[in-house]
Write an enzyme that holds these catalytic residues in place. Structure first.
Site: not given
Ligand SMILES: [Zn+2]
Length: 388
Positions: A73, A143
């Site tokens: 992501d 994340e």
């Molecule tokens: Zn990163």
């Protein structure tokens, strides 16, 4: 050798802004399946959060087990018209690969996949002669945002299958200025809290009938800020307590307020645990407050514990692989903000080494193509030494 640049471009062309996957994990799944990996796609969800796609892939079923971790992501592109090329075009210009995630961290993932595929091709498709050893990829799509349906749950999922990791390389951009200048081997812990001081409200003209918490909280702030928490450890700078706001909530000029609050954050090193740190700060507060000031701290929950991977054979082989390719001896650093390494550290020793971080999260995020080649060679050097 499978081309790190080609893989990175394919990944960047998937606009996987958290929580979207946009096909990014599919790119990895296809490559890893073709190389003989057992690939799992696991979706995690929780009320109030977006469903997130994750990937776990493994080849081999024996120790030693080396895992490459990362996230596909990315943060949003921001002002897209401000980019020199399309933020998700994966274009190369003047020797640089541009695009959101080029550095953080699709480029890093592409290099690890390219290195592993090349390594397997040279070893009959097995991590080690005689078929010993395992290589895994632990890739999350969560994340950059709240990070609840990603690495934490994926690690638990793998552990529940009875699988264990021996060492982890997380490909976050760790270098400051140039390839090879820095490996992150740990991070400070982070703990926030609010200091509350109780006074007694009253008229400013009759202070003897009131108790003003403003001078009191000022004294306590100075006391808690002035005394160092420690003087640093072998691998960490000194811990630091920093007040970030003071709030009395009083809009009247003729009222002595009844209470005052101050927020603070502590970045702490490996001389403390969360529990010992809280105890230390509360003891200092009690000292400074004495019998006269009524004060207490409300701690915020924190999942950012301090961790460090101590220097040893694993860091040595990473340093050797980096020196070999870049001619630089990397610093083993514990500075900077948090990353998913803090979760992985509860399962196995982890180091972070990836590209140069300078343009991450910026317009025109980019990496020299040459750095992608270097990083793939460094990862290959780690694999050769680890399984050699
Ligand atoms: Zn990163």
């Amino acid at each position: 050798m499978a081309d790190a640049l080609a893989i990175a471009r394919d990944l960047i062309r998937c606009p996987s802004v958290t929580p979207a996957d946009a096909g990014a994990l599919g790119v990895l799944e296809n490559l890893l399946k073709a190389a003989g990996f057992e690939v799992h796609r696991i979706t995690f969800s929780e009320p109030g959060t977006a469903e997130i796609d994750n990937l776990y892939a493994r080849i081999g079923d024996t120790a030693p087990h080396l895992v490459f971790a990362g996230h596909t992501d990315v943060v949003p592109a921001g002002e897209e018209t401000a980019w020199s090329v399309g933020a998700f075009s994966g274009d190369v210009k003047d020797g640089f690969l541009y695009g959101r995630g080029a550095v953080d961290m699709k480029g890093g993932i592409a290099c690890s996949v390219a290195a592993v595929l090349g390594f397997l091709r040279n070893h009959d498709g097995k991590p080690k002669e005689h078929g010993k050893g395992s290589i895994s990829f632990l890739i999350t799509g969560d994340e950059e945002d709240v990070a609840v349906n990603g690495t934490v749950k994926l690690l638990q999922w793998v552990a529940a299958r009875g699988e264990k990791f021996d060492h982890c390389v997380l490909g976050e951009p760790s270098n400051q200025q140039a390839m090879g200048d820095c490996i992150k081997v740990g991070r400070r812990g982070s703990q926030s809290g609010t200091l509350h001081v109780e006074g007694r409200q009253g008229h400013v003209a009759y202070p003897q009938r009131a108790s003003n918490p403003v001078p009191d909280i000022s004294r306590l702030i100075v006391a808690l800020s002035d005394e160092p928490l420690d003087h640093g450890s072998a691998q960490f700078e000194p811990s630091n307590l920093e007040f970030t706001s003071v709030d009395v909530g009083n809009s009247a000029t003729n009222v002595i307020p009844g209470q005052a609050r101050a927020k603070f954050n502590i970045r702490y090193n490996d001389l403390h645990t969360q529990a010992s740190l809280r105890k230390l700060v509360e003891a200092r507060l009690a000292d400074a407050a004495g019998n006269r000031i009524r004060a207490h701290i409300v701690w915020e929950p924190s999942n950012s514990n301090v961790f460090v991977t101590k220097p040893g054979p694993f860091t040595d082989l990473a340093v050797a692989a980096i020196e070999d390719v870049t001619g630089r001896k990397p610093e083993l650093s514990t500075t900077g903000g948090t990353s998913d390494a803090r979760f992985i550290a509860s399962y196995c020793p982890v180091i972070e080494f990836g590209l140069v971080g300078q343009t991450m999260h910026q317009v025109d995020e980019r990496t020299p193509v040459e750095d992608l080649e270097k990083l793939a060679r460094i990862y290959r050097g780690i694999l050769d030494r680890y399984f050699g």
